[in-house]
Design a protein around this motif. Structure first.
Motif, PDB file in Angstrom:
ATOM      1  N   ARG A  14       0.804  -1.232   0.000  1.00 25.16           N
ATOM      2  CA  ARG A  14       0.000   0.000   0.000  1.00 25.16           C
ATOM      3  C   ARG A  14       0.831   1.274   0.000  1.00 25.16           C
ATOM      4  O   ARG A  14       0.443   2.245  -0.626  1.00 25.16           O
ATOM      5  CB  ARG A  14      -1.068  -0.026   1.084  1.00 25.16           C
ATOM      6  CG  ARG A  14      -0.694   0.261   2.466  1.00 25.16           C
ATOM      7  CD  ARG A  14      -1.504  -0.603   3.401  1.00 25.16           C
ATOM      8  NE  ARG A  14      -0.956  -1.935   3.403  1.00 25.16           N
ATOM      9  CZ  ARG A  14      -1.617  -3.042   3.150  1.00 25.16           C
ATOM     10  NH1 ARG A  14      -2.868  -3.017   2.899  1.00 25.16           N
ATOM     11  NH2 ARG A  14      -1.002  -4.210   3.175  1.00 25.16           N
ATOM     12  N   THR A  15       1.965   1.268   0.634  1.00 32.01           N
ATOM     13  CA  THR A  15       2.723   2.522   0.668  1.00 32.01           C
ATOM     14  C   THR A  15       3.208   2.880  -0.739  1.00 32.01           C
ATOM     15  O   THR A  15       3.040   4.005  -1.211  1.00 32.01           O
ATOM     16  CB  THR A  15       3.905   2.423   1.649  1.00 32.01           C
ATOM     17  OG1 THR A  15       3.389   2.065   2.930  1.00 32.01           O
ATOM     18  CG2 THR A  15       4.643   3.739   1.769  1.00 32.01           C
ATOM     19  N   ARG A  23      11.974   3.523   0.627  1.00 32.71           N
ATOM     20  CA  ARG A  23      11.784   2.562   1.720  1.00 32.71           C
ATOM     21  C   ARG A  23      13.009   1.670   1.771  1.00 32.71           C
ATOM     22  O   ARG A  23      13.496   1.217   0.734  1.00 32.71           O
ATOM     23  CB  ARG A  23      10.534   1.713   1.489  1.00 32.71           C
ATOM     24  CG  ARG A  23      10.445   0.563   2.464  1.00 32.71           C
ATOM     25  CD  ARG A  23       9.117  -0.106   2.498  1.00 32.71           C
ATOM     26  NE  ARG A  23       8.116   0.735   3.140  1.00 32.71           N
ATOM     27  CZ  ARG A  23       6.949   0.265   3.572  1.00 32.71           C
ATOM     28  NH1 ARG A  23       6.651  -1.006   3.447  1.00 32.71           N
ATOM     29  NH2 ARG A  23       6.078   1.070   4.139  1.00 32.71           N
ATOM     30  N   HIS A  37       8.231   5.855  10.127  1.00 31.17           N
ATOM     31  CA  HIS A  37       7.349   5.761   8.958  1.00 31.17           C
ATOM     32  C   HIS A  37       6.458   7.017   8.932  1.00 31.17           C
ATOM     33  O   HIS A  37       5.261   6.958   9.167  1.00 31.17           O
ATOM     34  CB  HIS A  37       6.515   4.478   9.077  1.00 31.17           C
ATOM     35  CG  HIS A  37       5.829   4.053   7.819  1.00 31.17           C
ATOM     36  ND1 HIS A  37       5.751   4.856   6.700  1.00 31.17           N
ATOM     37  CD2 HIS A  37       5.180   2.904   7.516  1.00 31.17           C
ATOM     38  CE1 HIS A  37       5.089   4.207   5.761  1.00 31.17           C
ATOM     39  NE2 HIS A  37       4.727   3.021   6.222  1.00 31.17           N
ATOM     40  N   GLN A  69       3.044   7.318   7.007  1.00 31.42           N
ATOM     41  CA  GLN A  69       1.922   6.628   7.649  1.00 31.42           C
ATOM     42  C   GLN A  69       1.385   7.519   8.767  1.00 31.42           C
ATOM     43  O   GLN A  69       0.185   7.593   9.002  1.00 31.42           O
ATOM     44  CB  GLN A  69       2.378   5.263   8.180  1.00 31.42           C
ATOM     45  CG  GLN A  69       1.267   4.451   8.826  1.00 31.42           C
ATOM     46  CD  GLN A  69       0.153   4.064   7.863  1.00 31.42           C
ATOM     47  OE1 GLN A  69       0.418   3.653   6.751  1.00 31.42           O
ATOM     48  NE2 GLN A  69      -1.101   4.221   8.285  1.00 31.42           N
ATOM     49  N   ARG A  94       7.160   0.494  13.442  1.00 30.65           N
ATOM     50  CA  ARG A  94       7.672   1.849  13.170  1.00 30.65           C
ATOM     51  C   ARG A  94       6.545   2.872  13.068  1.00 30.65           C
ATOM     52  O   ARG A  94       6.742   4.049  13.337  1.00 30.65           O
ATOM     53  CB  ARG A  94       8.500   1.835  11.883  1.00 30.65           C
ATOM     54  CG  ARG A  94       7.738   1.290  10.674  1.00 30.65           C
ATOM     55  CD  ARG A  94       8.680   1.026   9.509  1.00 30.65           C
ATOM     56  NE  ARG A  94       7.986   0.344   8.417  1.00 30.65           N
ATOM     57  CZ  ARG A  94       8.614  -0.171   7.372  1.00 30.65           C
ATOM     58  NH1 ARG A  94       9.928  -0.117   7.295  1.00 30.65           N
ATOM     59  NH2 ARG A  94       7.946  -0.757   6.409  1.00 30.65           N
ATOM     60  N   ARG A 107       0.157  -5.050  13.731  1.00 27.94           N
ATOM     61  CA  ARG A 107       0.563  -6.422  13.426  1.00 27.94           C
ATOM     62  C   ARG A 107       1.858  -6.731  14.184  1.00 27.94           C
ATOM     63  O   ARG A 107       2.737  -5.867  14.285  1.00 27.94           O
ATOM     64  CB  ARG A 107       0.822  -6.466  11.916  1.00 27.94           C
ATOM     65  CG  ARG A 107       1.463  -7.682  11.358  1.00 27.94           C
ATOM     66  CD  ARG A 107       1.599  -7.536   9.838  1.00 27.94           C
ATOM     67  NE  ARG A 107       2.687  -6.633   9.472  1.00 27.94           N
ATOM     68  CZ  ARG A 107       3.944  -7.007   9.263  1.00 27.94           C
ATOM     69  NH1 ARG A 107       4.274  -8.265   9.375  1.00 27.94           N
ATOM     70  NH2 ARG A 107       4.877  -6.131   8.932  1.00 27.94           N
ATOM     71  N   GLN A 111       5.351  -7.833  14.096  1.00 26.30           N
ATOM     72  CA  GLN A 111       6.217  -7.709  12.907  1.00 26.30           C
ATOM     73  C   GLN A 111       7.168  -8.907  12.788  1.00 26.30           C
ATOM     74  O   GLN A 111       8.360  -8.801  13.094  1.00 26.30           O
ATOM     75  CB  GLN A 111       7.017  -6.403  12.998  1.00 26.30           C
ATOM     76  CG  GLN A 111       6.161  -5.175  13.261  1.00 26.30           C
ATOM     77  CD  GLN A 111       5.705  -4.504  11.976  1.00 26.30           C
ATOM     78  OE1 GLN A 111       6.517  -4.134  11.145  1.00 26.30           O
ATOM     79  NE2 GLN A 111       4.396  -4.367  11.791  1.00 26.30           N
ATOM     80  N   PRO A 137      -2.408   0.298  10.470  1.00 25.24           N
ATOM     81  CA  PRO A 137      -1.698   0.685   9.236  1.00 25.24           C
ATOM     82  C   PRO A 137      -1.842  -0.363   8.129  1.00 25.24           C
ATOM     83  O   PRO A 137      -1.578  -0.051   6.969  1.00 25.24           O
ATOM     84  CB  PRO A 137      -0.244   0.825   9.687  1.00 25.24           C
ATOM     85  CG  PRO A 137      -0.130   0.026  10.931  1.00 25.24           C
ATOM     86  CD  PRO A 137      -1.483   0.039  11.582  1.00 25.24           C
ATOM     87  N   LEU A 138      -2.246  -1.581   8.507  1.00 25.82           N
ATOM     88  CA  LEU A 138      -2.377  -2.704   7.585  1.00 25.82           C
ATOM     89  C   LEU A 138      -0.993  -3.071   7.011  1.00 25.82           C
ATOM     90  O   LEU A 138      -0.146  -2.206   6.932  1.00 25.82           O
ATOM     91  CB  LEU A 138      -3.375  -2.413   6.462  1.00 25.82           C
ATOM     92  CG  LEU A 138      -4.807  -2.062   6.907  1.00 25.82           C
ATOM     93  CD1 LEU A 138      -5.673  -1.780   5.669  1.00 25.82           C
ATOM     94  CD2 LEU A 138      -5.428  -3.165   7.756  1.00 25.82           C
TER      95      LEU A 138
HETATM   96  C1  NCD Z   1       3.180  -0.767   8.022  1.00 25.53           C
HETATM   97  C2  NCD Z   1       4.658  -0.742   7.746  1.00 25.53           C
HETATM   98  O1  NCD Z   1       5.081  -1.006   6.628  1.00 25.53           O
HETATM   99  O2  NCD Z   1       5.385  -0.440   8.681  1.00 25.53           O
HETATM  100  N1  NCD Z   1       2.389  -0.842   6.879  1.00 25.53           N
HETATM  101  C3  NCD Z   1       2.188   0.238   6.086  1.00 25.53           C
HETATM  102  O3  NCD Z   1       3.035   1.049   5.798  1.00 25.53           O
HETATM  103  N2  NCD Z   1       0.942   0.429   5.666  1.00 25.53           N
HETATM  104  C4  NCD Z   1       2.785  -1.706   9.079  1.00 25.53           C
HETATM  105  C5  NCD Z   1       3.119  -3.161   8.962  1.00 25.53           C
HETATM  106  O4  NCD Z   1       3.822  -3.602   8.057  1.00 25.53           O
HETATM  107  O5  NCD Z   1       2.645  -3.892   9.837  1.00 25.53           O
END
Ligand code: NCD
Length: 359
Positions: A51-52, A101, A129, A132, A162, A225, A227, A263-264
């Motif tokens: 998604r990012t 990233r 992040h 986000q 993060r 989540r 990680q 954040p998914l």
């Molecule tokens: C998060 C990330 O990448 O840190 N997701 C995101 O940017 N939407 C959260 C995650 O990976 O759990």
């Protein structure tokens, strides 16, 4: 020039102006169709992302701009051993703005030291992040009508998450914030944020291991989540992976006007039954992510040559050849960079790239 590497690179006024611009984009979408025409965004993604990366891409496309870059560093010169400082000095010839990233903490900061165009940190290891965070702040504003004077519970992996680290830092810019940290001992918020951010600024926070006990006080519940990819061993992950599951029974304990953010991607920490609860804001949050990135791209390019919008000064940073950062996930352990440190109010010394304790 303004980069966005850490959420505290932005002042409260700058954050508020990005959020206000995002709200204007929502109300007057057509006005922004062409504003980035002939402008290029480079997305340099050294670490997986759905998604990012897609939200950066669609944000630039909706503004009428172009996107180039890579989603997998194995297909770039990085696989030949190119360092971040060199990659950015090449790529900034081809674009107006960069979103990076990286799995190594501090890599986007290194890039910003060499770039002639604004660099946006799209996530560096377990560290930060900030885009986000802007997404989260816009979501809070749209769900509750305010960001000041809220009680927010962070639940799950507060150690490696993060997004949590960055949102807490940004909330220090707001008034009347109460924070409840809900995590098992193994996944507690890192010391540098508890001490250096929360304690130093006198933020109102407390820690608990029981979500049910605090559910009724929260205006925002920020689920995360666990990680898996950041754990040193799978046994440690297995021990904590099912620590919290948000389900309708827990939602029944919450205020009527409350919002659940995430954040998914989600794994199992929110059951699918919760998705139909009107307080489940996490899919609306994804849409806000695209809009806020549109607002961020416009703002950083508008501010590029404006002396009123520059990076914060850090006179407390210093170099010392006898000091080394021992965090193997830090860019300073992997690539030749100028080793930079900062002294914290409690006397400890931390690496500027990753915030790890040094010495
Ligand atoms: C998060 C990330 O990448 O840190 N997701 C995101 O940017 N939407 C959260 C995650 O990976 O759990």
């Amino acid at each position: 020039m303004k980069h966005l590497i850490d959420p505290t690179d932005l002042t409260r006024e700058e954050i508020d102006s990005i959020i206000a611009l995002a709200e204007d984009i929502i109300s007057n979408k057509d006005k922004y169709n062409e504003v980035m025409r002939h402008r290029n965004l480079a997305t340099l993604f050294y670490e997986p992302s759905t998604r990012t990366r897609l939200s950066f891409t669609s944000a630039m496309m909706e503004l009428g701009g172009n996107v180039l870059g890579f989603a997998d560093a194995r297909n770039s010169s990085v696989s030949k051993g190119e360092i971040v400082a060199d990659t950015i000095r090449v790529v900034d010839n081809f674009c107006d703005i960069v979103a990076m990233r990286h799995s190594l903490e501090g890599a986007p900061l290194v890039a910003s030291h060499f770039s002639h165009v604004p660099v946006i940190n799209a996530g560096d290891g377990s560290h930060a992040h900030p885009t986000q965070t802007l997404t989260d702040l816009l979501t809070i504003k749209r769900e509750l009508g305010r960001i000041d004077n809220i009680t927010i519970g962070f639940c799950g992996d507060l150690k490696y998450g993060r997004t949590v680290h960055s949102l807490i830092k940004a909330l220090t810019r707001y008034e009347g914030i109460r924070i409840v940290l809900i995590a098992p001992d193994e996944l507690r918020l890192p010391g540098y944020i508890r001490k250096d951010v929360c304690d130093r600024l006198g933020m109102d926070y407390r820690e608990t291991r029981h979500l049910e006990d605090v559910m009724g006080e929260l205006d925002i519940l920020y689920m995360t989540r666990v990680q898996r990819e950041r754990f040193p061993s799978m046994e440690e992950y297995e021990r904590v992976k099912d620590s919290f599951v948000l389900d309708p029974a827990k939602m029944a304990l919450a205020k009527e006007k409350m919002a659940v953010l995430h954040p998914l991607p989600r794994v199992n920490e929110i059951t699918q039954e919760v998705d139909t609860d009107p307080r489940a804001a996490y899919f609306r949050q994804v849409g806000n992510g695209k809009i806020v990135r549109m607002a961020l791209i416009c703002s950083l390019l508008k501010w590029k040559d404006d002396p009123a919008h520059v990076m914060p000064e850090h006179p407390e940073y210093f170099t010392d050849p006898s000091l080394h950062c021992h965090n193997t996930k830090c860019i300073s352990s992997a690539e030749p960079v100028e080793h930079l440190f900062r002294k914290c109010p409690d006397g400890s010394v931390r690496c500027v790239y990753c915030d790890a304790l040094v010495g």
